[in-house]
Design an enzyme around this catalytic site. Structure first.
Site, PDB file in Angstrom:
ATOM      1  N   GLY A 201       0.818  -1.207   0.000  1.00 15.42           N
ATOM      2  CA  GLY A 201       0.000   0.000   0.000  1.00 15.42           C
ATOM      3  C   GLY A 201       0.846   1.247   0.000  1.00 15.42           C
ATOM      4  O   GLY A 201       2.070   1.207  -0.195  1.00 15.42           O
ATOM      5  N   GLY A 204       3.611   1.166   2.892  1.00 16.69           N
ATOM      6  CA  GLY A 204       4.463   0.016   3.145  1.00 16.69           C
ATOM      7  C   GLY A 204       3.806  -1.267   2.678  1.00 16.69           C
ATOM      8  O   GLY A 204       2.889  -1.259   1.851  1.00 16.69           O
ATOM      9  N   ASP A 322      -9.845   7.427   5.756  1.00 17.58           N
ATOM     10  CA  ASP A 322      -9.470   6.647   4.571  1.00 17.58           C
ATOM     11  C   ASP A 322     -10.317   5.375   4.495  1.00 17.58           C
ATOM     12  O   ASP A 322      -9.801   4.278   4.263  1.00 17.58           O
ATOM     13  CB  ASP A 322      -7.975   6.306   4.603  1.00 17.58           C
ATOM     14  CG  ASP A 322      -7.447   5.877   3.225  1.00 17.58           C
ATOM     15  OD1 ASP A 322      -8.112   6.176   2.217  1.00 17.58           O
ATOM     16  OD2 ASP A 322      -6.377   5.255   3.163  1.00 17.58           O
TER      17      ASP A 322
END
Length: 513
Positions: A201, A204, A322
């Site tokens: 992602g 990381g 998010d």
């Protein structure tokens, strides 16, 4: 400077090569033992042949516990390539009073005998003490001399480099050490072994790893993304963050040297992965859709809630910022849990919410007010932004549901049909803000009573007017009500029930935030 560096590198290669030749011992087989052999369906004891890549080293290991002076072996067997085991002919634990003792070594059956030998203390042998062997003074002498020479060269080269750099400002942002790792339940528990990469992602990659007898997920952040790691750790560490529908946090660690540091976040591992991955490969029934949606709403409602008076303190309201199907994980029974708090904002009384920069998150899930840059920087405004994204995730679920009498679409991300897989910020502004478009709700979905109610709920989540959106708590009530009503519909009384449905008093449309 160049000549010194080359000399240091050459000496280093020579010393490493000589050390490897002198100390390396090939491991073909190890003593095997498993205290949980009945549960794991393995042999209890025996000899285990060690397999692995030819260019990788193999080791033996042993783990045990010391319970009131009684030694209880947990596991023995083969161990994969681990630099901490290199050139160890004896299996010795040197850590001071760990909860679980662990040692590894090289050589056939070298784990048959193991011992506890803490530094600065007298050896405490186990029931299988290791017979000490005479020291290899010559090997030590040959190894230490080149190492000391290398250390001297490196120190001199570093001093010259720093002296030279003082006169020039740095061009790149310097790498910062995040300081000591936060307290973690994992510090002192070994072994934690990375097995395979499961996802990558923005901040990381996520590994499947093994911690003793269970699988865990390890999210590894590069040092450049320290802020995201730190924020996620702080959110997980807040009072009251243990909840069935929030990903279980296990620990956080810093791994590596001050020059090459990785930041680890360890959580529970869920084999089914994210909701996005699951929907790509599977369709869902109406009951499965309701279960996933309800548990997802429960997790977000708990996250949004301000809860004072808990045993461990006050849980503040938290905005995720998010929300997307990639950040919703599924347990084996399809219960959803919310994950990835790298961008989350916590709203603690008397404290700043932190970095409240408006345009963060994933573009295709951004609410109209985020795309416009017209955010009211208050708590409720951020919670409503989460609800817009939740509406898009519910649409993804609906698009893969088999309840309606019609074809099930291939899995697509929100707005993928309208804009494609890699929309720009300008693309999203044009479609969402100016044209006020949303993903298509199929006409034949309306023919199923439950899907028709779900479509209405989705529209109230992604409403262009932020203040008109449902709250997460109200969303959970809606889904529970939808499932209850559709479960009583039968072939004989479908007309009666549809009449009842039209007269149901839903929770208020306005947001109760």
């Amino acid at each position: 400077m160049g000549a010194a560096a080359k000399l240091a590198f050459a000496v280093f290669l020579i010393s490493c090569s000589s050390g490897a030749i002198l100390g390396r011992s090939e491991t073909q087989e190890c003593l095997f033992f498993n205290a949980n052999w009945e549960r794991d369906r393995t042999n209890q004891t025996g000899v285990e042949p060690c397999y692995g890549d030819k260019d990788k080293r193999r080791h033996c290991f042993a783990t045990w516990k010391n319970i009131s002076g009684s030694i209880e072996i947990v596991k023995q067997g083969c161990w994969l390539d681990d630099i901490n085991c290199y050139d160890r002919t004896d299996c010795i634990e040197k850590k001071d009073s760990p909860e679980v003792y662990f040692c590894c070594c090289e050589g056939n059956m070298c784990n048959e005998k193991f011992s506890y030998f803490p530094e600065m203390e007298v050896t405490q042998p186990t029931s299988n003490p290791v017979t000490p062997k005479p020291p290899y003074y010559n090997i030590l002498l040959y190894s230490l001399v080149p190492l000391m020479l290398i250390a001297g060269i490196v120190i001199c080269a570093f001093w010259v480099y720093r002296h030279h750099m003082m006169a020039y400002p740095p061009v790149l942002v310097p790498t910062q050490d995040p300081g000591p790792p936060p307290p973690s339940p994992l510090l002192g528990l070994k072994p934690l072994q990375l097995l395979e990469v499961k996802a990558r992602g923005r901040f990381g990659c996520v590994w499947k790893a093994q911690l003793l007898n269970e699988y865990v997920a390890v999210k590894i952040f590069p040092i450049q993304d320290k802020q995201s790691w730190q924020n996620e750790y702080e959110v997980y560490s807040l009072p009251g963050m243990k909840h069935e529908n929030i990903l279980q946090f296990i620990g956080a660690e810093k791994r590596g040297t001050s020059v090459d540091v990785d930041l680890w976040l360890i959580t529970a591992f869920h084999e089914k992965g994210s909701l996005s991955d699951f929907l790509k490969a599977n369709v869902v029934s109406w009951n499965e859709l309701c279960h996933i949606a309800e548990t997802m709403a429960r997790g977000l409602a708990y996250l949004h809630e301000d809860i004072p008076g808990l045993k461990d303190g006050h849980k503040p309201a938290i905005s995720h910022r998010d929300i997307k199907s990639k950040n919703v994980l599924l347990k084996n029974n399809l219960t959803a849990c919310i994950a990835d708090f790298g961008l989350a904002l916590k709203f603690e009384a008397g404290k700043s919410g932190g970095d409240t920069h408006g345009q963060v998150g994933t573009r295709r899930y951004m609410a109209p007010e985020v795309l416009e840059g017209a955010i009211n920087f208050q708590r409720d405004a951020f919670l409503r932004i989460d609800m817009y994204a939740m509406g898009l995730v519910l649409w993804e679920l609906a698009s893969r549901c088999t309840a309606a009498d019609g074809p099930v679409d291939e899995y697509m991300l929100p707005f993928e049909e309208e804009i494609g897989q890699h929309p720009s910020l300008e693309d999203m502004q044009e479609v969402v803000v100016h044209k006020k478009k949303r993903p298509v709700l199929r006409d034949y979905w309306q023919k199923h009573a439950g899907m028709a109610m779900l479509c209405e709920t989705i529209e109230e989540c992604w409403d262009h007017d932020a203040e008109a959106r449902l709250s997460a708590g109200c969303l959970g009530e809606r889904i529970t009500q939808m499932q209850r009503l559709t479960n009583i519909i039968t072939t004989e009384d479908i007309v009666t029930v549809v009449t009842m449905v039209t007269n149901v008093d839903f929770p208020p449309k306005e947001s109760s935030l």
